[in-house]
Write an enzyme that holds these catalytic residues in place. Sequence first.
Site, PDB file in Angstrom:
ATOM      1  N   SER A  67      19.055 -19.262 -60.616  1.00  0.00           N
ATOM      2  CA  SER A  67      18.131 -20.343 -60.284  1.00  0.00           C
ATOM      3  C   SER A  67      18.743 -21.693 -59.796  1.00  0.00           C
ATOM      4  CB  SER A  67      16.986 -20.492 -61.199  1.00  0.00           C
ATOM      5  OG  SER A  67      17.571 -21.296 -62.493  1.00  0.00           O
ATOM      6  N   ASP A  68      18.152 -22.418 -59.343  1.00  0.00           N
ATOM      7  CA  ASP A  68      18.373 -23.919 -59.115  1.00  0.00           C
ATOM      8  C   ASP A  68      18.144 -24.691 -60.341  1.00  0.00           C
ATOM      9  OD1 ASP A  68      19.282 -26.145 -58.097  1.00  0.00           O
ATOM     10  OD2 ASP A  68      18.199 -26.215 -56.070  1.00  0.00           O
ATOM     11  N   CYS A  69      18.990 -25.692 -60.641  1.00  0.00           N
ATOM     12  CA  CYS A  69      18.804 -26.227 -62.114  1.00  0.00           C
ATOM     13  C   CYS A  69      17.434 -26.859 -62.212  1.00  0.00           C
ATOM     14  CB  CYS A  69      19.918 -27.235 -62.025  1.00  0.00           C
ATOM     15  SG  CYS A  69      21.687 -26.536 -62.065  1.00  0.00           S
TER      16      CYS A  69
END
Length: 697
Positions: free
Chosen positions: A243-245
């Site tokens: 996932s993106d952060c």
Amino acid sequence: MTPREKISQMVHQARGISRLGIPAYNWWNECLHGVGRAGIATVFPQPIGLAAGFDEPFIRKIATVISDEVRAKYNEVVQQDDLGSRILKALPDTTSGWLWALKLWYRGLTCWSPNINIFRDPRWGRGHETYGEDPFLTSRLGVAFIQGLQGDHPEYLKVIATPKHFAVHSGPEAERHHFDAVVSRKDLYETYLPAFKACVQEGRAASVMSAYNAVNGEPCSANIELLQHILRDEWGFDGYVVSDCGAIRDIYKNHHKAKNYPEAAARAVQAGCDLNCGSVYLQLGKAAAGDLISEETINRSVLRLIEARLRLGMFAEPDKVPFDKISPEVIDCPEHRALALEASRRSMVLLKNDGALPLGKGIRKIAVIGPNANSLDVLLGNYNGTPSTYVTALDGIRAHFTGEIVFAKGCDLKRKNRSGFGRVARVVQGADAIVLCLGLSPRLEGEEGDAFNADASGDKLSLKLPGAQEELLKLLAQMGKPLIAVLFSGSPLDLRKVDQLANAVIQAWYPGQDGGGALAEILRGDFSPSGRLPVTFVRSDDDLPPFEDYSMKGRTYRYLENPPLYPFGFGLSYTSFEYSCFALEDNAEGIRASVIVKNVGTQTGGEVVQFYLKRHDAPNPVPNFQLCGFKRIELAAGESAQVVVLISASMLELISDDGLSRREPGCFTFYAGGQQPDQRSEELTGKKVLAREYHFL
């Protein structure tokens, strides 16, 4: 592993499990255009500048150098901290284990690059991280970059590449944590997905990063259609998804698609997001206790993550992985610095030249003016490393010209204060030429939270030059001296006044550690410009659709409705090239296109040979023109070469409103030349491209 141990592997700062010989690991590293945020490293031009080179083999060469430095930094940490490693094995669940994982932050082997999103709107602050607006160009450069990072060893990966952000992600930055990108099936499969498909199927990317936003109502990090049906079922992806952060947090907190964090974590893992940049996945224990997720589903993700580490050789016997021998001595070595300089040269695009360039030998005094003339920020872009040495525009000009060099900043990048104009007027007295360095900086455009001075969380509210820059331009244009405007920016700007008032215009992007040296070589004529625009420079804000609208109608050169100021694929040179003998030949894999190119000028130079196609009888809207092949060549004066590209049969397919590709009979025109086959490019260059009709039966 126990359930707790399994879950501990699914966050980016993974704990060690000593009884199984699994060391702690930090999955977060960046290598967008060099190793980022980990100290000294070779800094290449920002990706939008690399894209301007239109050169797949060169991109792969750069990525190979970057992966050498990634491995070198990882090896250095592992080899120099043997004591820390032993402590970790003894105390895997203590603070020591977490400290070890923290020490590997930005020094691991899993790099969250490249950014292959489509730069659909020039206001997007992160567009300079991408390879531009064209799906085909982005696909080819993305594949080359990934192949350079991951290497070609039959057993081990040198580095893991992570194309991002999957999918349909290009602003607005201020709304990215809750934004829903509404997109048609046609635009999805024709524009937003091709680069990801190519990077997965051809590049064999071992991981993919999901985006913050939702697509058609479903958050990307919990989007079964994207992560399972398309990525794995249609394309055959067998790696892991990260996932993106903070994106898993967004599923609950901002998209409101879960009742709580455990449910958000469960939804993401079930959809196929295996690794959480963040810590929400630590709630998976609660999710399992509440029957929101099965242990079997958790096992699936953990197996993918362990397999990735195995492929990197993290558990291999000593001396078995050849990449373990890469020494820290390669970091910022002379060969790497030389490649960065060459990349800077190739990235710059000459947009206008009325004969002012190159600067002649009679130049005795040069006035270097502007807020970007002596700036380190505009060399480095974002997600960057720290160069051991760097060359600003002012430094480069001082080093390459023997005459008097004077400097005045003139104005700030953003503030409208003109207090420096008086000094500018004094400094330029007696100058034979003025080099005016204008534009933006990563402090004005970039990712949410990074562009501290931006008005829209990193995006631009307008394409206008900010502050008093245009007034400074007008002042200098009145001096009656040759005026060379150099634009440092990662995105298109409204350059109508610059084009009108300057004698020559160079788009320098964010050109890397030796950008000033490359610029000076171009100014002096030591290097003939060869860069081409990977993104359209529209005339003004009035030519842009609403930023939040993800329809491709009116966007990019493929669907543009108004003539641009500078078109996609455009760039001038100090020499001239002539095209002849354009031929098309059917091939088992598509169409073999060939053309003869001759340097009819007086100087050695690089040329970007471009092939486009246009369909004439489509039942639904198709692009104005579509890039279908390209190759950069270098020719001495008088030299000629045959350029051959294979145009894939898939380029002839129609994408219908339902997103399906169909090969239907039709009439096409193919074009070959050093530019796009549009009227504006012809006006700017005075040249026509070659054309051939083709009937697909």
